[in-house]
Design an enzyme around this catalytic site. Structure first.
Site, PDB file in Angstrom:
ATOM      1  N   ASP A   1      19.749  94.337 106.463  1.00 40.16           N
ATOM      2  CA  ASP A   1      21.067  94.462 105.978  1.00 40.16           C
ATOM      3  C   ASP A   1      21.728  93.008 106.023  1.00 40.16           C
ATOM      4  OD1 ASP A   1      21.338  95.291 108.716  1.00 40.16           O
ATOM      5  OD2 ASP A   1      23.445  95.795 108.265  1.00 40.16           O
TER       6      ASP A   1
ATOM      7  N   GLU B   1      22.422  97.140 110.834  1.00 40.78           N
ATOM      8  CA  GLU B   1      22.799  96.652 112.058  1.00 40.78           C
ATOM      9  C   GLU B   1      24.077  96.084 112.193  1.00 40.78           C
ATOM     10  OE1 GLU B   1      23.211  92.950 114.901  1.00 40.78           O
ATOM     11  OE2 GLU B   1      23.539  93.222 112.632  1.00 40.78           O
TER      12      GLU B   1
ATOM     13  N   ASP C   1      16.839  87.089 115.761  1.00 35.87           N
ATOM     14  CA  ASP C   1      18.348  86.948 115.384  1.00 35.87           C
ATOM     15  C   ASP C   1      19.369  86.253 116.132  1.00 35.87           C
ATOM     16  OD1 ASP C   1      20.289  88.255 113.643  1.00 35.87           O
ATOM     17  OD2 ASP C   1      20.459  89.955 114.598  1.00 35.87           O
TER      18      ASP C   1
ATOM     19  N   HIS D   1      28.540  85.525 108.931  1.00 33.52           N
ATOM     20  CA  HIS D   1      29.712  86.413 108.532  1.00 33.52           C
ATOM     21  C   HIS D   1      30.940  85.852 107.717  1.00 33.52           C
ATOM     22  CE1 HIS D   1      28.274  89.589 111.855  1.00 33.52           C
ATOM     23  NE2 HIS D   1      27.294  88.888 111.223  1.00 33.52           N
TER      24      HIS D   1
END
Length: 487
Positions: free
Chosen positions: A79, A146, A170, A458
């Site tokens: 995701d 996640e 990650d 983000h």
């Protein structure tokens, strides 16, 4: 989809990333990308499993000559965070990411790029499809959700995996080897109110805060970037006291793990106070722009005349709400006394929504010390409850305790020094990684996280460095060749 991106090296990795980014994959709506990954494994003829929560596991045998090596789990989440600029017309539920190349960086037009954690997913896909890359037996784990609670990792059961070493892909700096991370808890506060009709002669205004840098509420929290919810609340609180401002609606922030970049409020100002209110906003704009000149140079505070709201918050409730948000800490709460430069505990006031008789406040509290995390959460809960809100905790996940003596840490530290003639930064991070959760069911598994340079995760400024992806990919391949033999 940009053909420029598909032409980059390593070409197989970038093509897999482009294919992945053509699939809409918002958190909690991963059905399409889960099917995409399953079909990818099945077409390769590899053992492909989907567990009860939606995670996909694909297993690939070792290449000839490496059958005696330890099995390696390689893990990424499918995701991605969905953020876009206010003036960008884009539907994340139906459209693929519009990527382009800008010098040494891959970016997206007005949206998040999905490099977090799409480049990790694409790397694993490339390994699974390869016919010429030496590697030990691989268990590829693609987790879901996640970004909004780590429910995929939390739902992963013990016994499904046999690997002794886990490589999480990650991390967002190619000089770092991450061996620990913070845990987190979501704070959800809600309350209802009976809207009041506006009395007397009032003028309507829309107050907008936008252009903030934003970013990852864990990895970027130490940078001191402005939080749109806190800045909006600061203006509304003082304007209420000075001008009798009445709030119609507030809509700020979006995702719990993103530093809020925008907030909007519809307001009513008593007639006769308009010019003083405009002067106040202008004065505060200059103050806030000066305070945030380094971290948020593109901050915009805009006041526009609009139709006055028909209904507003009752005066007492408005006062309590604004004071409660003011009382909520935001940013760094405590630095680690044990690990230099590591944020130990923080809070992100992520979402404020006030409309139609309901107010909602959401925070994400993080800490590498679980007791301190819950203590800060309890303090925030107390402040919000004093304002009349009903407060609950959800999405709790544990931190990941560092094991600096683990074999994989030494192996990759030595390899980095050999290849790049310098020391890797072996550290713990303030973001939430899935390693700690997965480790709860697989406590003997050695774990490490690494990845290429990704900046602005983000946020719509997210970008991935092309040269760093090449460096990281080469490092990953050499790591796989050096995995030790089974004991």
């Amino acid at each position: 989809m940009s053909t420029e991106v598909r032409a980059l090296e390593p070409r197989a990795l970038w093509n897999n990333f482009a294919d992945l980014n053509a699939v809409p994959r918002p958190s909690k709506k991963e059905e399409r990308v889960v099917q995409f990954v399953k079909e990818f494994g099945q077409k390769l003829g590899l053992e492909t499993i989907q567990d009860e929560i939606g995670n996909v596991i694909i297993k690939k045998p070792a290449t000839p000559g490496m059958e005696d090596r330890k099995t390696v789990l390689i893990q990424s989440h499918v995701d991605m965070v969905h953020q876009k600029n206010a003036d960008t017309n884009f539907d994340f539920n139906t459209q693929g990411i519009d990527m382009y190349v800008d010098g040494d960086w891959v970016k997206a037009r007005g949206t998040t790029l999905g490099a977090d954690n799409g480049l990790g997913v694409a790397s694993i896909m490339t390994l699974l499809a390869s016919t010429d890359i030496p590697h030990p037996a691989i268990e590829a784990l693609f987790t879901v959700d996640e970004e909004t609670g780590m429910t995929g990792a939390l739902g992963l059961k013990g016994g499904l995996l046999k690997a002794e070493i886990m490589l999480n892909l990650d991390t967002e700096d190619d000089t770092e080897l991450t061996i620990g991370c913070a845990g987190g808890v979501d704070i959800n506060a809600s309350s209802t109110y009976q809207p009041e009709s506006v009395s007397g002669d009032v003028k309507g205004y829309k107050l907008s805060i936008k252009g903030l840098t934003g970013g990852h509420s864990g990895m970027d929290i130490h940078l001191g970037r402005g939080n749109a919810n806190k800045l909006m609340n600061r203006l509304l609180h003082h304007a209420t006291e000075q001008f009798g401002l009445r709030v119609g609606t507030i809509d700020g922030g979006s995702l719990r793990n993103a530093i809020p970049r925008e907030s909007f409020a519809i307001l009513a100002i008593p007639a006769g106070q308009e010019e003083a209110f405009k002067a106040f906003v202008q004065e505060q704009t200059q103050i806030l722009k000066q305070e945030h000149a380094t971290t948020d140079p593109n901050l915009v505070i805009q006041l526009d005349a609009t139709e006055a709201p028909n209904q507003v918050l009752p005066t007492e409730i408005q006062g309590k709400l604004l004071r409660a948000i003011y009382a909520c800490p935001n940013g760094i709460y405590r630095m680690s006394p044990d690990i230099e430069h590591l944020v130990q505990t923080s809070n992100n006031v992520a979402r404020v929504l006030v409309q139609d008789g309901t107010s909602t406040i959401q925070c994400l509290t993080r800490s590498s010390v679980d007791s301190e995390k819950m203590d800060l959460a309890a303090a925030i809960k107390s402040a919000l409850e004093l304002a009349g809100a009903t407060v609950s905790f959800s999405g709790m996940y544990p931190g990941w305790t560092p094991r600096p003596g683990a074999g994989i840490v030494q192996l990759m530290s030595d390899l980095y020094k050999e290849k790049y003639k310098g020391e890797a930064h072996v550290n713990a991070c303030h973001a939430g990684l899935e390693c700690g959760i997965i480790g709860a069911n697989y406590p003997e598994m050695e774990m490490i996280s690494f990845g290429p340079n990704i900046r602005g995760a983000h946020s719509p400024d997210e970008k991935a460095q092309i040269s760093s992806v090449q460096k990281y990919w080469d490092f990953l391949l050499d790591t796989l060749q050096r995995i030790p033999a089974k004991v």
